[in-house]
Design a protein around this motif. Structure first.
Motif, PDB file in Angstrom:
ATOM      1  N   TYR A 103      24.262  -9.440 -55.625  1.00 57.67           N
ATOM      2  CA  TYR A 103      25.434  -8.643 -55.265  1.00 57.67           C
ATOM      3  C   TYR A 103      25.268  -7.899 -53.938  1.00 57.67           C
ATOM      4  O   TYR A 103      26.184  -7.227 -53.500  1.00 57.67           O
ATOM      5  CB  TYR A 103      25.715  -7.607 -56.366  1.00 57.67           C
ATOM      6  CG  TYR A 103      25.794  -8.222 -57.738  1.00 57.67           C
ATOM      7  CD1 TYR A 103      26.911  -8.953 -58.138  1.00 57.67           C
ATOM      8  CD2 TYR A 103      24.742  -8.093 -58.649  1.00 57.67           C
ATOM      9  CE1 TYR A 103      26.972  -9.531 -59.396  1.00 57.67           C
ATOM     10  CE2 TYR A 103      24.799  -8.663 -59.909  1.00 57.67           C
ATOM     11  CZ  TYR A 103      25.911  -9.372 -60.278  1.00 57.67           C
ATOM     12  OH  TYR A 103      25.972  -9.949 -61.522  1.00 57.67           O
ATOM     13  N   THR A 104      24.104  -7.983 -53.346  1.00 57.17           N
ATOM     14  CA  THR A 104      23.841  -7.127 -52.185  1.00 57.17           C
ATOM     15  C   THR A 104      24.082  -7.824 -50.848  1.00 57.17           C
ATOM     16  O   THR A 104      23.759  -7.278 -49.805  1.00 57.17           O
ATOM     17  CB  THR A 104      22.385  -6.598 -52.209  1.00 57.17           C
ATOM     18  OG1 THR A 104      21.509  -7.723 -52.274  1.00 57.17           O
ATOM     19  CG2 THR A 104      22.149  -5.683 -53.388  1.00 57.17           C
ATOM     20  N   GLY A 105      24.664  -9.014 -50.866  1.00 54.85           N
ATOM     21  CA  GLY A 105      24.933  -9.716 -49.614  1.00 54.85           C
ATOM     22  C   GLY A 105      23.840 -10.720 -49.312  1.00 54.85           C
ATOM     23  O   GLY A 105      23.178 -11.220 -50.221  1.00 54.85           O
ATOM     24  N   ASP A 106      23.655 -10.958 -48.027  1.00 55.95           N
ATOM     25  CA  ASP A 106      22.703 -11.972 -47.597  1.00 55.95           C
ATOM     26  C   ASP A 106      21.287 -11.643 -48.105  1.00 55.95           C
ATOM     27  O   ASP A 106      20.755 -10.553 -47.856  1.00 55.95           O
ATOM     28  CB  ASP A 106      22.718 -12.028 -46.068  1.00 55.95           C
ATOM     29  CG  ASP A 106      21.661 -12.972 -45.523  1.00 55.95           C
ATOM     30  OD1 ASP A 106      21.770 -14.181 -45.774  1.00 55.95           O
ATOM     31  OD2 ASP A 106      20.711 -12.485 -44.876  1.00 55.95           O
ATOM     32  N   PHE A 107      20.697 -12.600 -48.803  1.00 52.90           N
ATOM     33  CA  PHE A 107      19.410 -12.372 -49.456  1.00 52.90           C
ATOM     34  C   PHE A 107      18.324 -11.993 -48.444  1.00 52.90           C
ATOM     35  O   PHE A 107      17.556 -11.054 -48.648  1.00 52.90           O
ATOM     36  CB  PHE A 107      18.992 -13.626 -50.237  1.00 52.90           C
ATOM     37  CG  PHE A 107      17.674 -13.473 -50.948  1.00 52.90           C
ATOM     38  CD1 PHE A 107      17.624 -12.888 -52.214  1.00 52.90           C
ATOM     39  CD2 PHE A 107      16.489 -13.865 -50.357  1.00 52.90           C
ATOM     40  CE1 PHE A 107      16.404 -12.711 -52.875  1.00 52.90           C
ATOM     41  CE2 PHE A 107      15.272 -13.706 -51.006  1.00 52.90           C
ATOM     42  CZ  PHE A 107      15.237 -13.130 -52.263  1.00 52.90           C
ATOM     43  N   GLU A 108      18.299 -12.750 -47.322  1.00 50.96           N
ATOM     44  CA  GLU A 108      17.226 -12.516 -46.353  1.00 50.96           C
ATOM     45  C   GLU A 108      17.326 -11.116 -45.738  1.00 50.96           C
ATOM     46  O   GLU A 108      16.323 -10.418 -45.573  1.00 50.96           O
ATOM     47  CB  GLU A 108      17.291 -13.591 -45.257  1.00 50.96           C
ATOM     48  CG  GLU A 108      15.912 -13.976 -44.776  1.00 50.96           C
ATOM     49  CD  GLU A 108      15.953 -15.210 -43.901  1.00 50.96           C
ATOM     50  OE1 GLU A 108      16.499 -16.240 -44.352  1.00 50.96           O
ATOM     51  OE2 GLU A 108      15.460 -15.117 -42.767  1.00 50.96           O
ATOM     52  N   THR A 109      18.569 -10.723 -45.420  1.00 51.93           N
ATOM     53  CA  THR A 109      18.772  -9.386 -44.842  1.00 51.93           C
ATOM     54  C   THR A 109      18.330  -8.315 -45.832  1.00 51.93           C
ATOM     55  O   THR A 109      17.614  -7.371 -45.476  1.00 51.93           O
ATOM     56  CB  THR A 109      20.282  -9.176 -44.516  1.00 51.93           C
ATOM     57  OG1 THR A 109      20.700 -10.245 -43.682  1.00 51.93           O
ATOM     58  CG2 THR A 109      20.530  -7.844 -43.848  1.00 51.93           C
ATOM     59  N   THR A 110      18.745  -8.487 -47.080  1.00 54.49           N
ATOM     60  CA  THR A 110      18.386  -7.494 -48.100  1.00 54.49           C
ATOM     61  C   THR A 110      16.874  -7.436 -48.266  1.00 54.49           C
ATOM     62  O   THR A 110      16.274  -6.354 -48.301  1.00 54.49           O
ATOM     63  CB  THR A 110      19.029  -7.846 -49.464  1.00 54.49           C
ATOM     64  OG1 THR A 110      20.426  -7.978 -49.284  1.00 54.49           O
ATOM     65  CG2 THR A 110      18.754  -6.777 -50.494  1.00 54.49           C
ATOM     66  N   PHE A 111      16.257  -8.604 -48.354  1.00 48.72           N
ATOM     67  CA  PHE A 111      14.812  -8.640 -48.564  1.00 48.72           C
ATOM     68  C   PHE A 111      14.088  -7.950 -47.403  1.00 48.72           C
ATOM     69  O   PHE A 111      13.152  -7.170 -47.617  1.00 48.72           O
ATOM     70  CB  PHE A 111      14.328 -10.085 -48.732  1.00 48.72           C
ATOM     71  CG  PHE A 111      12.880 -10.151 -49.103  1.00 48.72           C
ATOM     72  CD1 PHE A 111      12.474  -9.960 -50.428  1.00 48.72           C
ATOM     73  CD2 PHE A 111      11.908 -10.370 -48.127  1.00 48.72           C
ATOM     74  CE1 PHE A 111      11.131  -9.983 -50.764  1.00 48.72           C
ATOM     75  CE2 PHE A 111      10.565 -10.407 -48.460  1.00 48.72           C
ATOM     76  CZ  PHE A 111      10.178 -10.216 -49.784  1.00 48.72           C
ATOM     77  N   THR A 112      14.545  -8.237 -46.185  1.00 48.56           N
ATOM     78  CA  THR A 112      13.916  -7.629 -45.002  1.00 48.56           C
ATOM     79  C   THR A 112      14.070  -6.110 -45.041  1.00 48.56           C
ATOM     80  O   THR A 112      13.132  -5.363 -44.740  1.00 48.56           O
ATOM     81  CB  THR A 112      14.539  -8.201 -43.708  1.00 48.56           C
ATOM     82  OG1 THR A 112      14.429  -9.624 -43.767  1.00 48.56           O
ATOM     83  CG2 THR A 112      13.837  -7.703 -42.461  1.00 48.56           C
ATOM     84  N   GLN A 113      15.280  -5.663 -45.432  1.00 44.09           N
ATOM     85  CA  GLN A 113      15.520  -4.219 -45.533  1.00 44.09           C
ATOM     86  C   GLN A 113      14.579  -3.583 -46.554  1.00 44.09           C
ATOM     87  O   GLN A 113      13.948  -2.562 -46.300  1.00 44.09           O
ATOM     88  CB  GLN A 113      16.956  -3.960 -46.013  1.00 44.09           C
ATOM     89  CG  GLN A 113      17.942  -3.747 -44.889  1.00 44.09           C
ATOM     90  CD  GLN A 113      19.375  -3.795 -45.388  1.00 44.09           C
ATOM     91  OE1 GLN A 113      19.640  -4.115 -46.535  1.00 44.09           O
ATOM     92  NE2 GLN A 113      20.300  -3.492 -44.506  1.00 44.09           N
ATOM     93  N   LEU A 114      14.494  -4.210 -47.715  1.00 42.77           N
ATOM     94  CA  LEU A 114      13.643  -3.642 -48.774  1.00 42.77           C
ATOM     95  C   LEU A 114      12.174  -3.658 -48.352  1.00 42.77           C
ATOM     96  O   LEU A 114      11.445  -2.688 -48.587  1.00 42.77           O
ATOM     97  CB  LEU A 114      13.838  -4.414 -50.087  1.00 42.77           C
ATOM     98  CG  LEU A 114      15.242  -4.325 -50.717  1.00 42.77           C
ATOM     99  CD1 LEU A 114      15.286  -5.101 -52.036  1.00 42.77           C
ATOM    100  CD2 LEU A 114      15.659  -2.878 -50.941  1.00 42.77           C
ATOM    101  N   ALA A 115      11.763  -4.752 -47.722  1.00 46.68           N
ATOM    102  CA  ALA A 115      10.354  -4.847 -47.282  1.00 46.68           C
ATOM    103  C   ALA A 115      10.022  -3.733 -46.289  1.00 46.68           C
ATOM    104  O   ALA A 115       8.911  -3.182 -46.302  1.00 46.68           O
ATOM    105  CB  ALA A 115      10.091  -6.216 -46.671  1.00 46.68           C
TER     106      ALA A 115
END
Ligand SMILES: C[S@@+](CC[C@H](N)C(=O)[O-])C[C@H]1O[C@@H](n2cnc3c(N)ncnc32)[C@H](O)[C@@H]1O
Length: 132
Positions: A103-115
């Motif tokens: 639900y948070t949008g683009d997976f890669e962007t979210t993952f990078t943000q969380l990382a």
């Protein structure tokens, strides 16, 4: 738990960011376990659903954290948390996103943000289901 306690000493504050926690069934169990290892816990929970967050809040209230611990509740999507909350500048020992990354949008962007919000040697728990 061992992965965390091996790396982060029990004397330091353990910070947890939960993304899309809903009613927090998993994060509640995690907090309960953390409580027996860490005297100081900083719990940040993000979810756009106010009602669900309230339920999670009620559950966490039963844990009777002492004064050294704190809980922060952000009602809104992850993108808003990242853009608006000063807590998004923190580094967390543990980040969880359990059935919420869809639900948070683009997976890669979210993952990078969380990382980027993780402490060195921190732990990220991401649960996704095949076929969604
Ligand atoms: C399938 S539920 C999972 C809830 C919980 N993690 C669990 O395992 O029971 C998905 C959750 O993601 C939340 N959500 C939806 N969009 C979101 C977003 N953009 N950012 C953060 N959370 C979101 C929903 O409100 C909901 O609580």
């Amino acid at each position: 738990m061992k992965r965390l306690t091996d790396v982060f000493g029990c004397g330091e504050e353990l910070s947890l960011l939960g993304v899309g926690v809903g009613e927090g069934p998993h994060e509640f169990q995690i907090l309960k376990s953390l409580q027996s290892h860490y005297s100081s816990i900083c719990n940040v929970a993000v979810d756009p659903n106010e009602g669900m967050l309230q339920t999670f809040k009620g559950r966490v209230a039963t844990l009777n954290f002492d004064d050294k611990s704190s809980c922060h509740w952000f009602t809104g999507p992850l993108s808003q948390f990242v853009a608006e909350s000063p807590l998004a500048g923190n580094k967390f020992n543990l980040i969880s996103s359990i059935h919420s990354l869809y639900y948070t949008g683009d997976f890669e962007t979210t993952f990078t943000q969380l990382a980027s919000m993780m402490k060195d040697k921190g732990l990220m728990i991401i649960v996704c289901k095949n076929g969604r």
